[in-house]
Each structure stands twice: as structure tokens, then as C-alpha cells.
Design a protein around this motif. Structure first.
Motif, PDB file in Angstrom:
ATOM      1  N   ARG A  91       0.534  -1.432   0.070  1.00 12.56           N
ATOM      2  CA  ARG A  91      -0.094   0.024   0.058  1.00 12.56           C
ATOM      3  C   ARG A  91       0.701   0.879  -0.217  1.00 12.56           C
ATOM      4  O   ARG A  91       1.941   1.128   0.341  1.00 12.56           O
ATOM      5  N   TYR A  92      -0.057   1.905  -1.040  1.00  9.69           N
ATOM      6  CA  TYR A  92       1.151   2.828  -0.765  1.00  9.69           C
ATOM      7  C   TYR A  92       0.302   4.011   0.570  1.00  9.69           C
ATOM      8  O   TYR A  92      -0.553   4.379   0.018  1.00  9.69           O
ATOM      9  N   MET A  93       0.843   4.981   1.144  1.00  9.47           N
ATOM     10  CA  MET A  93       0.816   6.104   1.591  1.00  9.47           C
ATOM     11  C   MET A  93       1.745   7.318   1.874  1.00  9.47           C
ATOM     12  O   MET A  93       2.521   7.871   2.146  1.00  9.47           O
ATOM     13  N   PRO A  94       0.337   8.428   1.144  1.00 12.09           N
ATOM     14  CA  PRO A  94       0.673   9.442   0.391  1.00 12.09           C
ATOM     15  C   PRO A  94       1.666  10.593   1.654  1.00 12.09           C
ATOM     16  O   PRO A  94       1.303  11.892   1.041  1.00 12.09           O
ATOM     17  N   ASN A  95       1.170  10.777   2.075  1.00 12.98           N
ATOM     18  CA  ASN A  95       1.425  11.760   3.019  1.00 12.98           C
ATOM     19  C   ASN A  95       2.110  11.271   4.006  1.00 12.98           C
ATOM     20  O   ASN A  95       3.181  12.332   4.333  1.00 12.98           O
ATOM     21  N   PHE A  96       2.752   9.994   4.081  1.00 11.66           N
ATOM     22  CA  PHE A  96       4.177   9.636   4.505  1.00 11.66           C
ATOM     23  C   PHE A  96       5.044  10.029   3.031  1.00 11.66           C
ATOM     24  O   PHE A  96       6.303   9.632   3.918  1.00 11.66           O
ATOM     25  N   ARG A  97       4.924   9.943   2.126  1.00 12.04           N
ATOM     26  CA  ARG A  97       5.294   9.174   0.511  1.00 12.04           C
ATOM     27  C   ARG A  97       6.052   8.135   1.202  1.00 12.04           C
ATOM     28  O   ARG A  97       7.006   7.806   0.657  1.00 12.04           O
ATOM     29  N   SER A  98       5.420   7.625   1.635  1.00 15.30           N
ATOM     30  CA  SER A  98       6.064   6.119   1.940  1.00 15.30           C
ATOM     31  C   SER A  98       4.872   5.059   1.236  1.00 15.30           C
ATOM     32  O   SER A  98       3.423   4.506   1.361  1.00 15.30           O
ATOM     33  N   GLY A  99       5.582   3.628   1.132  1.00 16.21           N
ATOM     34  CA  GLY A  99       4.524   2.072   1.281  1.00 16.21           C
ATOM     35  C   GLY A  99       6.004   1.382   1.924  1.00 16.21           C
ATOM     36  O   GLY A  99       6.513   1.089   2.349  1.00 16.21           O
ATOM     37  N   ILE A 100       4.342   0.725   2.197  1.00 18.36           N
ATOM     38  CA  ILE A 100       4.145  -0.569   3.530  1.00 18.36           C
ATOM     39  C   ILE A 100       3.735  -2.229   1.864  1.00 18.36           C
ATOM     40  O   ILE A 100       3.106  -1.856   1.580  1.00 18.36           O
ATOM     41  N   GLY A 101       4.472  -2.956   2.958  1.00 17.46           N
ATOM     42  CA  GLY A 101       4.076  -3.842   2.150  1.00 17.46           C
ATOM     43  C   GLY A 101       4.112  -5.266   3.034  1.00 17.46           C
ATOM     44  O   GLY A 101       4.978  -5.207   4.250  1.00 17.46           O
ATOM     45  N   ILE A 102       3.673  -6.218   2.591  1.00 14.86           N
ATOM     46  CA  ILE A 102       3.947  -8.018   3.305  1.00 14.86           C
ATOM     47  C   ILE A 102       3.872  -8.488   2.199  1.00 14.86           C
ATOM     48  O   ILE A 102       3.606  -9.418   1.106  1.00 14.86           O
ATOM     49  N   LEU A 103       5.197  -9.918   2.569  1.00 12.13           N
ATOM     50  CA  LEU A 103       5.683 -10.968   1.343  1.00 12.13           C
ATOM     51  C   LEU A 103       5.722 -12.229   2.321  1.00 12.13           C
ATOM     52  O   LEU A 103       6.526 -12.088   3.100  1.00 12.13           O
ATOM     53  N   ALA A 104       4.612 -13.924   1.439  1.00 13.52           N
ATOM     54  CA  ALA A 104       5.158 -14.674   1.979  1.00 13.52           C
ATOM     55  C   ALA A 104       5.250 -15.356   0.332  1.00 13.52           C
ATOM     56  O   ALA A 104       4.555 -15.248  -0.220  1.00 13.52           O
ATOM     57  N   THR A 105       6.455 -16.512   0.785  1.00 10.73           N
ATOM     58  CA  THR A 105       7.121 -17.224  -0.136  1.00 10.73           C
ATOM     59  C   THR A 105       7.598 -18.826   0.330  1.00 10.73           C
ATOM     60  O   THR A 105       7.072 -19.023   1.717  1.00 10.73           O
ATOM     61  N   TYR A 106       6.685 -19.838  -0.478  1.00 11.97           N
ATOM     62  CA  TYR A 106       6.584 -20.758   0.142  1.00 11.97           C
ATOM     63  C   TYR A 106       7.093 -21.723  -1.316  1.00 11.97           C
ATOM     64  O   TYR A 106       6.964 -21.406  -2.000  1.00 11.97           O
TER      65      TYR A 106
END
Length: 348
Positions: A91-106
């Protein structure tokens, strides 16, 4: 020499404990070979359909929300399974100019289900250098787990006239859990992008027997590309784009290089890649990858096939890969929409 002597002793020695020793030693040999092979990370041909796996700098590099699902079936003609699954949300958070995420691999390999599971939390920050150029540093802090399904292994002592009987001996090892870290940087404008990713900086352990010298080697990934041609109406997304891209990886003395071309004409995208560029790879002439995909405003669906051209051409059956990416907006961005500057790389 000590290892060869041990094997010779187990073969010639007789006694009631011989089968146990042979079993444990065989497991050890298999694991040593498997760990050596698994030192190389799973590979996705559709790099940008699994952007968070490519580099954490891509976390939030979309208008607001993105869900990505990827599946790769490598070498289906080889006995056993070589499958990789991936799921991510960012997800992009424009107020903080930041992006966060979760990644799972198997990733699972072989009839004994030798598996590697990774679950990571990602963060990126967008730095605007000037009116054209942006830089996005990114990090990925993850939990990793190495496992083996000992119960699926079949030994000769288990085979009887009535079928197979379960082993009466418990496994001599447990799964291996550890933590890992990756750092990346991505630079881009509205036509050009390029970046580098340093993965496995914590060098997580990968030994079922507590050997601290056996670990996942650091992986370095350099990637980039350029849109060489594009057409579209003013203020609308481009209806026709031609892009050239490259991807080079280095891990544990092994090099892999890919060079490819994308052609997008709304809503269809075609791609053609060559893996194994001479002098920039450990396996020259490895594979040719073909891609076809559908790209709409919110949904991207892609399929690719790796056609092996090396000396394994008659043995592997190539590789199949499927990707599904869904982008959506859950809030009214308003003027904040103008703050978003998309990375010009393809979606596959």
C-alpha cells in the motif's frame, strides 16, 4: 577423505544397527546436496509481476493498494516437485511518501518436500530529487523457515510384498528457523528505471544439524530498463508501449543474466526474454521465455513459459509461471493523486 571413509565403513559394516546408520547417512547426503542446490534462491521469470520479491523498494510503488499472487512450476518433467508460491500485499501512503507491504513465499522441492518459507515486512520511502527523478530506498525484514517432510521419504527396508510400511525410527533433525534482512534502492523517472537489491544480509542458517557455517549466501540483484516507445492521449494512460529491460543476479559465485523486450497494446502485453547472456552468466544460453498477459486498469493476468535451450533441453519440460495482480483504491485521493509518480517498468 574422512567423509568417504565414513561411507565406506557404513557399507561394509554389518550388524543390527547397520540400517539405522545407512538411513541417517543417506539423509545427510541428501540434505547436503539439497542445501547446496537450495543455496540459490527461487527465480521468477515475471519479475515485475512479483515486484516485492524483486526488491522491497517496490513496496507501495502503486497508486494505493496492490495484491499479487504468483505460482511457478519449474522442470515438471523431472521426478519430484519444484514449485514456488508467492503472495504479497502493499500500500502507498501519500501523506508519508512511504510504502508498506507484506511478502510470503513458499518453495518446495523433491519428493521429500524440502521446503523454504519466508514471511517478510517491507517498507520504502520515496525521495524526489527534482522534477524528473525519484529514489526509493527499501527494506525487508523477514522470518525464514527450512523444513523437510521425513515421513514422505521411502527406504528400501520399508518396501514389502504388501506395499510400504512406515519407518519406526524418528527423524534425526528438526526444521530450521531464522531471521533475514534485505535492502534495496530504486531510481526512476517517467521513462527509465534502475535499481539494486542486497538480499540475505543476515545470512540465515540452513542446516538441519546445527552447522553454523551452512547459511544462505548473500544475493545481489541489479535490474533496470527503459520505455523506448509509447503512445497515448494526454492525461490518459498509454495505450501502446515498447520497453527493454535487463536483470542480473549474483549469488554464491553464480551469475544469471536476463535481457528482454515488452510490447504492450491495450489491453494485451507480449514479452520475450533471453536468459544466459554470454560473459554475464554462469550458464550461457539457458532459456528463452515467452510471455502473454492481459492488463486492465485494475487487474493484470500473465502466463509465461521458459523454454530450455541448454543441454537440459530434453530433460526438464521447461517452466510454467502464472501471475495475478489486482490494484484497487479504497479512499478518495483527491489532490494527493498528483503526488504519485509511477515507476515506468512493465507489470510482468
Amino acid at each position: 577423505m574422512h567423509f568417504i571413509s565414513l561411507i565406506s565403513y557404513l557399507i561394509v559394516e554389518t550388524g543390527p544397527d547397520l540400517q539405522i546408520r545407512i538411513k541417517y547417512t543417506t539423509v545427510l547426503i541428501i540434505l547436503l546436496i539439497s542445501v547446496s542446490l537450495k543455496g540459490q534462491d527461487p527465480h521468477f521469470s515475471q519479475f515485475y509481476a512479483n515486484a516485492l520479491y524483486l526488491a522491497p523498494s517496490f513496496a507501495g510503488a502503486i497508486e494505493e493498494n496492490r495484491i499479487s499472487i504468483n505460482y511457478r512450476n519449474q522442470w515438471p518433467a523431472v521426478s519430484g516437485v519444484f514449485n514456488t508460491y508467492s503472495f504479497s500485499y502493499d500500500r502507498y501512503m501519500p501523506n508519508f511518501r512511504s510504502g508498506i507491504g507484506i511478502l510470503a513465499t513458499y518453495d518446495v522441492a523433491g519428493s521429500g518436500d524440502l521446503s523454504t518459507t519466508n514471511i517478510g515486512l517491507l517498507y520504502s520511502y520515496d525521495i524526489q530529487l527534482n522534477r524528473e527523478w525519484h529514489i526509493r530506498p527499501g527494506i525487508n525484514f523477514k522470518f525464514t523457515y527450512l523444513g523437510l517432510n521425513y515421513g514422505k521419504l521411502i527406504w528400501n527396508s520399508m518396501i514389502t510384498a504388501r506395499g510400504t510400511t512406515p519407518s519406526v525410527y524418528p527423524p534425526p533433525f528438526e526444521g530450521v528457523a531464522d531471521v533475514d534482512f534485505a535492502f534495496s534502492a530504486l531510481a526512476y523517472n517517467d521513462r527509465i528505471w534502475g535499481g539494486v537489491n542486497f538480499d540475505h544480509l543476515f545470512k540465515p542458517r540452513q542446516s538441519f544439524y546445527g552447522d553454523w557455517d551452512t547459511h544462505v549466501p548473500v544475493k545481489v540483484n541489479v535490474f533496470g530498463g527503459i520505455q523506448i516507445s509509447r503512445r497515448g492521449r494526454l492525461l490518459n494512460r498509454y495505450s501502446e508501449v515498447i520497453s527493454v529491460a535487463a536483470n542480473i543476479k549474483y549469488q554464491d559465485r553464480f551469475w544469471q543474466s536476463d535481457l528482454g523486450l515488452y510490447y504492450y497494446r491495450d489491453p494485451v502485453i507480449f514479452g520475450l526474454w533471453y536468459r544466459g547472456i554470454p560473459f554475464v552468466t554462469s550458464q550461457a544460453g539457458d532459456a528463452i521465455i515467452g510471455l502473454i498477459g492481459i492488463k486492465t486498469q485494475n487487474l493484470h493476468i500473465g502466463y509465461s513459459y521458459d523454454f530450455t535451450i541448454s543441454n537440459l533441453i530434453a530433460s526438464t519440460g521447461g517452466s510454467h509461471e502464472i501471475s495475478l495482480v489486482y490494484e484497487f483504491i479504497t479512499s478518495t485521493l483527491g489532490s494527493r493523486r498528483r503526488m504519485f509518480h509511477a515507476v515506468p517498468c512493465p507489470e510482468f
